[in-house]
Design an enzyme around this catalytic site. Structure first.
Site, PDB file in Angstrom:
ATOM      1  N   TYR A  24      -0.586  -0.912 -12.205  1.00  0.00           N
ATOM      2  CA  TYR A  24      -2.027  -0.814 -12.438  1.00  0.00           C
ATOM      3  C   TYR A  24      -2.349  -0.124 -13.764  1.00  0.00           C
ATOM      4  CZ  TYR A  24      -1.980  -2.213  -7.576  1.00  0.00           C
ATOM      5  OH  TYR A  24      -1.722  -2.881  -6.406  1.00  0.00           O
ATOM      6  N   GLU A  79       3.760  -6.917   1.433  1.00  0.00           N
ATOM      7  CA  GLU A  79       3.169  -7.169   0.103  1.00  0.00           C
ATOM      8  C   GLU A  79       3.127  -5.895  -0.735  1.00  0.00           C
ATOM      9  OE1 GLU A  79      -0.769  -8.233   1.336  1.00  0.00           O
ATOM     10  OE2 GLU A  79      -0.162 -10.094   2.284  1.00  0.00           O
ATOM     11  N   GLY A 112       0.763  -1.243   0.000  1.00  0.00           N
ATOM     12  CA  GLY A 112       0.000   0.000   0.000  1.00  0.00           C
ATOM     13  C   GLY A 112       0.790   1.288   0.000  1.00  0.00           C
ATOM     14  N   GLY A 133       3.202  -3.504  -3.953  1.00  0.00           N
ATOM     15  CA  GLY A 133       2.996  -3.625  -5.392  1.00  0.00           C
ATOM     16  C   GLY A 133       3.408  -2.326  -6.076  1.00  0.00           C
ATOM     17  N   CYS A 174     -14.452   5.639 -27.705  1.00  0.00           N
ATOM     18  CA  CYS A 174     -15.747   6.321 -27.768  1.00  0.00           C
ATOM     19  C   CYS A 174     -16.408   6.390 -26.403  1.00  0.00           C
ATOM     20  CB  CYS A 174     -16.645   5.609 -28.770  1.00  0.00           C
ATOM     21  SG  CYS A 174     -15.858   5.515 -30.369  1.00  0.00           S
ATOM     22  N   GLU A 175     -15.850   7.183 -25.510  1.00  0.00           N
ATOM     23  CA  GLU A 175     -16.378   7.418 -24.163  1.00  0.00           C
ATOM     24  C   GLU A 175     -15.843   8.772 -23.728  1.00  0.00           C
ATOM     25  OE1 GLU A 175     -17.751   5.222 -21.720  1.00  0.00           O
ATOM     26  OE2 GLU A 175     -17.622   3.347 -22.834  1.00  0.00           O
TER      27      GLU A 175
HETATM   28  C1  LIG Z   1      -3.265  -4.850  -3.970  1.00  0.00           C
HETATM   29  C2  LIG Z   1      -2.760  -5.493  -2.747  1.00  0.00           C
HETATM   30  C3  LIG Z   1      -1.466  -5.233  -2.305  1.00  0.00           C
HETATM   31  C4  LIG Z   1      -0.552  -4.235  -2.971  1.00  0.00           C
HETATM   32  O1  LIG Z   1      -0.998  -2.944  -2.853  1.00  0.00           O
HETATM   33  P1  LIG Z   1      -0.069  -1.738  -3.407  1.00  0.00           P
HETATM   34  O2  LIG Z   1      -0.823  -0.540  -3.068  1.00  0.00           O
HETATM   35  O3  LIG Z   1       0.093  -1.942  -4.860  1.00  0.00           O
HETATM   36  O4  LIG Z   1       1.230  -1.828  -2.673  1.00  0.00           O
HETATM   37  C5  LIG Z   1      -1.007  -5.917  -1.196  1.00  0.00           C
HETATM   38  N1  LIG Z   1      -1.793  -6.811  -0.548  1.00  0.00           N
HETATM   39  C6  LIG Z   1      -3.054  -7.080  -0.945  1.00  0.00           C
HETATM   40  C7  LIG Z   1      -3.852  -8.062  -0.193  1.00  0.00           C
HETATM   41  C8  LIG Z   1      -3.577  -6.435  -2.052  1.00  0.00           C
HETATM   42  O5  LIG Z   1      -4.831  -6.699  -2.431  1.00  0.00           O
END
Ligand SMILES: *Cc1c(COP(=O)(O)O)cnc(C)c1O
Length: 425
Positions: free
Chosen positions: A381, A284, A247, A286, A353-354
């Site tokens: 994303y 985790e 996150g 991303g 077309c939006e």
């Molecule tokens: C999407 C997600 C992440 C990663 O979130 P980021 O904001 O991209 O770091 C981590 N854990 C879970 C369970 C997620 O759904």
């Protein structure tokens, strides 16, 4: 009107008037590989990862790349080779990790709607942990594991009810969200899990949202999770790992999210103070690993000045870059080759077309038809959310490593798009 700001990244910057990624000027790439085109910097991904790795020096920690941010095989390969595990949300993602050379035991499986078939597949593969999001899911996973004669390693995703102060669509740790088990029911749920013969409780996890740019929500969530760890262990259920989710935000437009290493110094101080500093830790991330490592190059097709607005119509669209249409998200848009002279204010829009098909509102640009623009912060994303809307093939992707350019995904052809379709006999 917004003036351009280049999100701080040493690997994507102007050399003279030419936007360059690592050692490679971007302007030649779209000429050679077509447009729109995603280009990623390997060094940028590895330096984002290194900030987390520095934060965890001397700890038992596993960084599980949340691959829904960008699930292209070569991107997964970079992270697997750098020692990451993976956070997955579907069986398709499981197969991608294995195809990219990742190890099953480094995988954690998140998501509120895992199917029985996905559970079976993940159990057969031998993944490290299921992050379970409801009591009903616990029962189903237990049944599936027993039917295979296996025990499923589980962690329960708790909802700490803290406000991550981000966009409502990407906020996941508040009471009204569909994610996780309410804070108040956590202990009961662990007791229930511990009594099920097909499950083995191994950890606890939380993930409070995405694009978080402040540290307070993390510090608050950590306190709440540690209170729960204490209560669960006092009830005789050992937790081998603590997974703190992902996150962490990135700089799209001058945001100043905490640096991963600095944030973790504070979080680790909390863990140490409460005696949990030597636990196995998992995270985790991303977006923060890939977001600012990528750009999307697009060509200006038409300029359409108007009475109220000037439209700059480019060849990338909401099917390539869905975030503006989906979340009103902001991406910087800058010229691939700077022109001298004055700017005008443009609505940068795609051909779909939006009316929702826009990439940037009120952007000051000095552009001419045929110019290339770069949409920045396009590593996360974007391609992983791309679609074929309007029968547009998905863009090609390149990975730049120093002066080397690797094609990691070819442009999707019409044959690729209609491969599974059949006319009526
Ligand atoms: C999407 C997600 C992440 C990663 O979130 P980021 O904001 O991209 O770091 C981590 N854990 C879970 C369970 C997620 O759904």
């Amino acid at each position: 009107m917004t003036t351009a700001h280049l999100p701080g990244h040493p690997h994507i910057d102007y050399r003279g008037d030419a936007l360059t990624i690592e050692e490679v000027p971007l302007s030649g790439l779209a000429r050679e590989h077509g447009s729109p085109l995603f280009v990623y910097s390997k060094a940028s991904m590895l330096s984002a990862l290194a900030a987390y790795q520095r934060g965890f020096v001397g700890r038992q920690a596993r960084i599980c790349y949340a691959m829904k941010a960008n699930s292209s095989l070569a991107i997964l390969q970079v992270f697997a080779q750098a020692g990451c595990g993976f956070d997955i949300v579907s069986a398709g993602e499981l197969e991608r990790v294995l195809a990219a050379g990742g190890q099953a035991e480094t995988i954690i499986f998140s998501g509120v709607g895992k199917t029985r078939a996905e559970m079976r597949q993940a159990l057969h593969a031998g993944i490290g942990c299921f992050n379970v999001e409801s009591e009903a899911e616990l029962d189903v996973l237990n049944e599936v594991a027993l039917s295979l004669g296996l025990r499923a390693p589980v962690s329960i995703r708790v909802n700490p009810n803290v406000d991550p102060k981000t966009h409502p669509y990407i906020s996941t740790g508040l009471k009204g969200n569909k994610f996780g088990i309410a804070h108040e029911r956590t202990l009961l749920t662990y007791q229930r899990a511990a009594a099920l013969k097909g499950l083995k409780v191994v950890g606890i996890d939380c993930h409070i949202g995405s694009q978080i740019t402040e540290e307070t929500p993390y510090l608050d969530a950590m306190d709440r999770v540690l209170d729960l760890v204490q209560a669960i262990e006092a009830a005789g259920i050992a937790l081998h790992h603590i997974d703190f989710g992902g996150g962490l935000g990135i700089d799209y437009n001058g945001e100043t999210p905490p640096a991963a290493d600095g944030l973790w110094a504070k979080l680790l101080a909390k863990l140490d103070a409460r005696g949990y500093g030597q636990r196995q830790l998992m995270i985790e991330p991303g977006r923060s690993l890939v977001g600012n490592a990528g750009v999307c190059i697009t060509e200006v097709l038409y300029l359409k000045p108007g009475e109220q607005k000037n439209f700059c119509i480019v060849d990338a669209a909401m099917n390539d870059l869905p975030r503006p249409a989906m979340y009103q998200a902001f991406h910087q848009i800058v010229p691939v080759n700077k022109r001298s002279g004055s700017t005008e204010v443009w609505e940068v829009v795609g051909p779909v077309c939006e009316s929702g098909d826009w990439l940037g509102h009120e952007r000051a640009l000095n552009v001419q038809t045929g110019d290339q623009l770069a949409v920045l912060s396009a590593g996360a994303y974007c391609m992983s959310m791309a679609s074929n809307y309007n029968s547009r093939g998905r863009a090609a992707e390149l990975l730049v490593d120093g002066a080397k350019v690797h094609v990691i995904r070819q442009r999707e052809s019409l044959a690729d798009q209609i491969h599974n379709e059949r006319l009526v006999g």
